[in-house]
Scaffold this active site. Structure first.
Site: not given
Ligand code: AMP
Length: 213
Positions: A11, A126, A87, A160, A171
């Protein structure tokens, strides 16, 4: 436009190309939350434990961030690419309400599908820049923790904390339980475009552009 897909689907990588192509604002809730954690803000303090465990941050917190950000003028002028939001079904419903209140136009939902085995391999390799948030792969780009960012030259490469094996597994579980239902939600509303994300970033980008055009 919403970019939907499991963690590691690409993404963030596709978002960077789409932002360049269409000049829309890139809104990644993951990037916003990581910045908040790094800066020790109230939002960051509340979000950190959930993120480290690979859980979703509570809906109210994330919806609050998005509601505030979507109200700014640049979104109306340029349009927006939502990366990592919504999400959950509750977030999708909140987004619909906010878009109605702000009278923002139509939605397009792009879903990037990738098998779990491929996602696990991608996520564990990553690496990211702590300054420009560029995304690299250990095997493909030969960039590892502590290196200078080859893209911006200003940041350092890090891994990360949620790209560790236990958090990756959590996740993916969270994705299947809470986020995958959004595919049906948007498909029923006739808004979904589905793209196979198993190829290289360039291959996936070509598929995406073909479908969007
Ligand atoms: P990402 O970079 O999109 O993989 O997001 C990293 C982490 O941030 C996720 O594993 C969640 O803990 C939190 N997070 C990001 N976007 C959301 C969302 N829309 N709702 C809830 N938690 C989020």
């Amino acid at each position: 436009m919403i970019l939907l897909g499991p963690p590691g689907a690409g993404k963030g990588t596709q978002a960077a190309s789409l932002v360049e192509e269409y000049g829309v604002v890139h809104l990644s809730t993951g990037d916003i939350l990581r910045d908040a954690v790094a800066n020790g803000t109230e939002l960051g303090k509340q979000a950190k434990a959930y993120m480290d465990a690979g859980d979703l941050v509570p809906d109210e917190l994330v919806i609050g961030v998005i509601r505030e950000r979507l109200a700014r003028e640049d979104i109306r002028e340029q349009g927006v690419l939502l990366d990592g939001f919504p999400r959950t079904i509750a977030q999708a419903e909140a987004l619909g309400e906010v878009m109605g209140e702000l009278e923002l136009g139509e939605l397009v939902v792009l879903n990037i599908s990738v098998a779990d085995e491929v996602l696990i391999e991608r996520l564990s390799g990553r690496r990211m820049c702590d300054s420009c948030e560029a995304i690299f792969r250990l095997d493909r780009d030969g960039v590892d923790v502590g290196d200078e960012c080859p893209k911006c030259g200003a940041g350092k490469i890090y891994q990360r904390s949620d790209d560790q094996p236990e958090a990756i597994a959590e996740r993916l579980r969270t994705y299947h339980e809470k986020t995958a239902p959004l595919i049906g939600y948007y498909s029923q509303r006739g808004l979904l475009i589905d793209v196979d994300g198993s190829g290289t970033p360039d291959e996936v980008h070509r598929l995406v552009m073909g479908r969007l055009s």
